[in-house]
Design a protein around this motif. Structure first.
Motif, PDB file in Angstrom:
ATOM      1  N   VAL A  35      17.027  56.487  70.855  1.00 49.59           N
ATOM      2  CA  VAL A  35      17.066  55.156  70.256  1.00 49.59           C
ATOM      3  C   VAL A  35      15.658  54.566  70.062  1.00 49.59           C
ATOM      4  CG1 VAL A  35      17.294  53.945  72.480  1.00 49.59           C
ATOM      5  CG2 VAL A  35      18.442  53.029  70.474  1.00 49.59           C
ATOM      6  N   ALA A  39       8.792  56.340  72.882  1.00 50.45           N
ATOM      7  CA  ALA A  39       8.572  55.203  73.800  1.00 50.45           C
ATOM      8  C   ALA A  39       8.418  55.670  75.244  1.00 50.45           C
ATOM      9  CB  ALA A  39       9.703  54.199  73.680  1.00 50.45           C
ATOM     10  N   ASP A  40       8.381  56.970  75.464  1.00 46.90           N
ATOM     11  CA  ASP A  40       8.193  57.461  76.832  1.00 46.90           C
ATOM     12  C   ASP A  40       6.750  57.246  77.279  1.00 46.90           C
ATOM     13  OD1 ASP A  40       7.680  59.332  74.811  1.00 46.90           O
ATOM     14  OD2 ASP A  40       9.256  60.660  75.513  1.00 46.90           O
ATOM     15  N   VAL A  41       6.541  57.304  78.598  1.00 48.39           N
ATOM     16  CA  VAL A  41       5.179  57.205  79.112  1.00 48.39           C
ATOM     17  C   VAL A  41       4.381  58.432  78.655  1.00 48.39           C
ATOM     18  CG1 VAL A  41       5.783  55.819  81.143  1.00 48.39           C
ATOM     19  CG2 VAL A  41       5.782  58.325  81.329  1.00 48.39           C
ATOM     20  N   GLY A  65      15.671  52.165  82.487  1.00 42.44           N
ATOM     21  CA  GLY A  65      15.238  52.669  81.183  1.00 42.44           C
ATOM     22  C   GLY A  65      14.902  54.147  81.235  1.00 42.44           C
ATOM     23  N   THR A  66      15.867  54.976  80.812  1.00 40.33           N
ATOM     24  CA  THR A  66      15.725  56.442  80.923  1.00 40.33           C
ATOM     25  C   THR A  66      15.075  57.053  79.698  1.00 40.33           C
ATOM     26  OG1 THR A  66      17.877  56.370  82.058  1.00 40.33           O
ATOM     27  CG2 THR A  66      17.013  58.546  81.462  1.00 40.33           C
ATOM     28  N   LEU A  67      15.490  56.624  78.519  1.00 44.98           N
ATOM     29  CA  LEU A  67      15.158  57.256  77.240  1.00 44.98           C
ATOM     30  C   LEU A  67      15.505  58.759  77.333  1.00 44.98           C
ATOM     31  CD1 LEU A  67      14.010  56.202  74.499  1.00 44.98           C
ATOM     32  CD2 LEU A  67      11.841  57.189  75.147  1.00 44.98           C
ATOM     33  N   TYR A  70      11.860  61.560  80.289  1.00 44.89           N
ATOM     34  CA  TYR A  70      10.527  62.123  80.563  1.00 44.89           C
ATOM     35  C   TYR A  70       9.961  61.594  81.884  1.00 44.89           C
ATOM     36  CZ  TYR A  70       5.704  63.592  79.875  1.00 44.89           C
ATOM     37  OH  TYR A  70       4.461  64.171  80.042  1.00 44.89           O
ATOM     38  N   SER A  71       9.926  60.263  82.037  1.00 47.52           N
ATOM     39  CA  SER A  71       9.418  59.710  83.303  1.00 47.52           C
ATOM     40  C   SER A  71      10.349  60.098  84.454  1.00 47.52           C
ATOM     41  CB  SER A  71       9.273  58.191  83.223  1.00 47.52           C
ATOM     42  OG  SER A  71      10.477  57.592  82.799  1.00 47.52           O
ATOM     43  N   GLU A  89      20.449  53.646  81.829  1.00 45.35           N
ATOM     44  CA  GLU A  89      20.230  53.704  80.375  1.00 45.35           C
ATOM     45  C   GLU A  89      21.436  53.102  79.658  1.00 45.35           C
ATOM     46  OE1 GLU A  89      17.763  54.556  78.161  1.00 45.35           O
ATOM     47  OE2 GLU A  89      19.286  53.964  76.702  1.00 45.35           O
ATOM     48  N   ILE A  90      21.177  52.301  78.640  1.00 43.06           N
ATOM     49  CA  ILE A  90      22.284  51.622  77.951  1.00 43.06           C
ATOM     50  C   ILE A  90      22.908  52.481  76.840  1.00 43.06           C
ATOM     51  CG2 ILE A  90      20.890  50.458  76.170  1.00 43.06           C
ATOM     52  CD1 ILE A  90      22.640  47.932  76.761  1.00 43.06           C
ATOM     53  N   ALA A 118      21.568  47.885  82.156  1.00 37.76           N
ATOM     54  CA  ALA A 118      20.931  48.143  83.452  1.00 37.76           C
ATOM     55  C   ALA A 118      21.219  47.036  84.461  1.00 37.76           C
ATOM     56  CB  ALA A 118      19.424  48.311  83.256  1.00 37.76           C
ATOM     57  N   ASP A 139      11.269  49.905  83.210  1.00 38.40           N
ATOM     58  CA  ASP A 139      10.781  50.335  81.887  1.00 38.40           C
ATOM     59  C   ASP A 139      11.938  50.326  80.886  1.00 38.40           C
ATOM     60  OD1 ASP A 139       8.995  51.264  79.972  1.00 38.40           O
ATOM     61  OD2 ASP A 139       9.252  53.371  80.536  1.00 38.40           O
ATOM     62  N   ALA A 140      12.674  49.216  80.837  1.00 43.46           N
ATOM     63  CA  ALA A 140      13.791  49.127  79.878  1.00 43.46           C
ATOM     64  C   ALA A 140      13.464  48.031  78.866  1.00 43.46           C
ATOM     65  CB  ALA A 140      15.093  48.873  80.634  1.00 43.46           C
ATOM     66  N   ASP A 141      14.423  47.178  78.540  1.00 41.80           N
ATOM     67  CA  ASP A 141      14.174  46.083  77.583  1.00 41.80           C
ATOM     68  C   ASP A 141      13.299  45.036  78.272  1.00 41.80           C
ATOM     69  OD1 ASP A 141      16.580  45.906  79.167  1.00 41.80           O
ATOM     70  OD2 ASP A 141      16.927  43.973  78.199  1.00 41.80           O
ATOM     71  N   TYR A 148      15.412  42.309  86.147  1.00 38.50           N
ATOM     72  CA  TYR A 148      15.281  43.611  86.808  1.00 38.50           C
ATOM     73  C   TYR A 148      14.462  43.489  88.097  1.00 38.50           C
ATOM     74  CZ  TYR A 148      17.104  45.382  82.379  1.00 38.50           C
ATOM     75  OH  TYR A 148      17.891  45.611  81.278  1.00 38.50           O
TER      76      TYR A 148
HETATM   77  N1  SAM Z   1      11.124  55.375  81.068  1.00 39.22           N
HETATM   78  C1  SAM Z   1      11.201  56.150  79.842  1.00 39.22           C
HETATM   79  C2  SAM Z   1      10.078  57.178  79.837  1.00 39.22           C
HETATM   80  O1  SAM Z   1       8.921  56.786  80.101  1.00 39.22           O
HETATM   81  O2  SAM Z   1      10.332  58.366  79.561  1.00 39.22           O
HETATM   82  C3  SAM Z   1      11.071  55.257  78.630  1.00 39.22           C
HETATM   83  C4  SAM Z   1      12.080  54.162  78.577  1.00 39.22           C
HETATM   84  S1  SAM Z   1      12.088  53.324  77.018  1.00 39.22           S
HETATM   85  C5  SAM Z   1      10.581  52.435  77.050  1.00 39.22           C
HETATM   86  C6  SAM Z   1      13.265  52.054  77.274  1.00 39.22           C
HETATM   87  C7  SAM Z   1      14.703  52.546  77.454  1.00 39.22           C
HETATM   88  O3  SAM Z   1      15.458  51.447  77.960  1.00 39.22           O
HETATM   89  C8  SAM Z   1      15.385  53.000  76.172  1.00 39.22           C
HETATM   90  O4  SAM Z   1      15.972  54.251  76.346  1.00 39.22           O
HETATM   91  C9  SAM Z   1      16.459  51.948  75.935  1.00 39.22           C
HETATM   92  O5  SAM Z   1      17.650  52.438  75.349  1.00 39.22           O
HETATM   93  C10 SAM Z   1      16.721  51.475  77.359  1.00 39.22           C
HETATM   94  N2  SAM Z   1      17.304  50.130  77.418  1.00 39.22           N
HETATM   95  C11 SAM Z   1      17.080  49.074  76.596  1.00 39.22           C
HETATM   96  N3  SAM Z   1      17.819  48.029  76.961  1.00 39.22           N
HETATM   97  C12 SAM Z   1      18.515  48.411  78.048  1.00 39.22           C
HETATM   98  C13 SAM Z   1      19.457  47.775  78.895  1.00 39.22           C
HETATM   99  N4  SAM Z   1      19.822  46.502  78.706  1.00 39.22           N
HETATM  100  N5  SAM Z   1      19.977  48.479  79.910  1.00 39.22           N
HETATM  101  C14 SAM Z   1      19.611  49.779  80.129  1.00 39.22           C
HETATM  102  N6  SAM Z   1      18.726  50.428  79.369  1.00 39.22           N
HETATM  103  C15 SAM Z   1      18.187  49.762  78.340  1.00 39.22           C
END
Ligand code: SAM
Length: 223
Positions: A35, A39-41, A65-67, A70-71, A89-90, A118, A139-141, A148
């Protein structure tokens, strides 16, 4: 220095110090199928998170925030086979990409991926009486950072370390009049860290392949 210079420096240090194997590289590259592509680290930031986990002897890690995971993989490898990473992760199609990456990286047994908002998932952990986490990575929204942080505190113990990504936002965080809800989220998060007597924290600005940004890091003290 420009983005080009920051990238060259990241490549220099990452090439020498960061052991990104094929599974990690595949996970990072697979974020284009999620999505929030890319956006990963960064690799050196993943290595930094793994070092923080090792430095605080973390066995239980909570990630908002899983994406593509990667992290999560960096953290899962740092906690080892006896540890666990709960990652929230949403987006289900994004979670499916992450699951594939966990299998390839050999960390499926260590990672508990919870799909849903989350805040709801973390509240459920509180309600279930989950054991406190040793390290929390937020690391989510970004507008939800204060929510959080409050949940992280309810899932913490004295000594728990809390790291939050993307707190500088190309310098936008310094603009008190910003109408960007992500900036408001970071500023409210920082106000909470400053005001809560249980928390000691600071922020380090970063430049590199991810541009100009930064990590907040805090530790929970006695209540
Ligand atoms: N931590 C990951 C990494 O470094 O590999 C990057 C995470 S990315 C910046 C943000 C993630 O948060 C996205 O996958 C997004 O779908 C998720 N996200 C956004 N809003 C969310 C929510 N309300 N609850 C859970 N996850 C959410």
């Amino acid at each position: 220095l420009s983005m080009e210079g920051w990238r060259a420096v990241d490549e220099y240090f990452t090439g020498l110090l960061v052991d990104e194997d094929d599974a990690l590289r595949a996970a990072r590259e697979s974020s284009v199928r999620t999505v929030l592509p890319m956006a990963d680290v960064a690799p050196n930031q993943g290595a930094f998170l793994a070092l923080v986990a090792r430095m605080c002897g973390a066995r239980r890690v909570l990630e908002f925030g899983t994406l593509a995971g990667y992290s999560t993989i960096w953290l899962a490898r740092a906690v080892g086979q006896d540890g666990c990473v709960v990652t929230l992760e949403i987006d289900e199609p994004t979670a499916e990409v992450a699951r594939e990456n966990f299998v390839r990286a050999g960390v499926s047994d260590v990672v508990d991926l919870v799909v849903g908002p989350a805040a709801v998932s973390a509240e459920a952990l509180v309600d279930a009486g989950a054991e406190p986490f040793d390290l929390v990575f937020i690391d989510a929204d970004k507008p939800s950072n204060p929510t959080y942080l409050a949940l992280a505190l309810r899932l913490s113990r004295p000594g728990t370390v809390i790291v939050c990504d993307n707190v500088v936002r190309n310098g936008a965080v310094a603009d008190a009049g910003s109408d960007d809800p992500r900036v408001a989220g970071v500023r409210a998060f920082t106000d909470m860290v400053a005001a809560d007597p249980r928390l000691s924290g600071t922020v380090l600005q970063t430049v590199g392949v991810k541009g100009w940004d930064g990590f907040a890091i805090a530790v929970v003290g006695e209540s």
